[in-house]
Motif scaffolding. Structure first.
Motif, short mmCIF file in Angstrom:
data_model
loop_
_atom_site.label_atom_id
_atom_site.label_comp_id
_atom_site.label_asym_id
_atom_site.label_seq_id
_atom_site.Cartn_x
_atom_site.Cartn_y
_atom_site.Cartn_z
N LEU A 24 37.61 50.26 38.29
CA LEU A 24 37.95 50.46 39.70
C LEU A 24 39.39 50.01 39.98
N TYR A 25 39.79 48.92 39.36
CA TYR A 25 41.17 48.45 39.51
C TYR A 25 42.14 49.48 38.95
N LEU A 26 41.82 50.03 37.79
CA LEU A 26 42.74 50.94 37.13
C LEU A 26 42.90 52.27 37.87
N GLY A 31 47.00 49.08 39.78
CA GLY A 31 45.71 48.47 39.51
C GLY A 31 45.72 47.51 38.35
N ARG A 32 46.47 47.86 37.29
CA ARG A 32 46.53 46.97 36.13
C ARG A 32 47.17 45.64 36.51
N GLN A 33 48.23 45.68 37.31
CA GLN A 33 48.88 44.44 37.73
C GLN A 33 47.95 43.62 38.62
N GLN A 34 47.22 44.28 39.51
CA GLN A 34 46.29 43.56 40.37
C GLN A 34 45.17 42.93 39.55
N GLU A 36 45.24 42.00 36.36
CA GLU A 36 45.77 40.88 35.57
C GLU A 36 46.08 39.68 36.46
N ALA A 37 46.61 39.92 37.66
CA ALA A 37 46.91 38.83 38.58
C ALA A 37 45.62 38.14 39.04
N THR A 38 44.60 38.93 39.32
CA THR A 38 43.32 38.35 39.74
C THR A 38 42.71 37.53 38.62
N LEU A 39 42.79 38.04 37.42
CA LEU A 39 42.25 37.32 36.26
C LEU A 39 43.01 36.01 36.02
#
Length: 74
Positions: A24-26, A31-34, A36-39
């Motif tokens: 869903l992020y991708l 989305g990838r940056q979001q 990774e930032a969330t993780l």
């Protein structure tokens, strides 16, 4: 109440949820940056967990209470 075992369990569950929703992020722009930032920004201390929960509940309460107070008054 927030011992090291519970924090580790929370982190494990949060990572599993993030990995499960990675698709869903991708699909989103950046989305990838979001993802990774969330993780990276998962709370790892009792203070971080408490602050995260407090902010989420406070913001949700404000968002719901103001329109509720305006539109549901007598």
């Amino acid at each position: 109440m927030a011992g090291p075992e519970l924090i580790a369990q929370h982190l494990t569950e949060a990572r599993q949820l993030l990995i499960a929703t990675k698709e869903l992020y991708l699909k989103e722009a950046n989305g990838r940056q979001q993802f990774e930032a969330t993780l990276r920004n998962l709370a790892t201390t009792p203070q971080g967990l408490a602050q995260d929960e407090f902010v989420k509940k406070l913001l949700l309460g404000i968002v719901l209470s103001i329109p509720g107070g305006v539109f549901l008054r007598k």
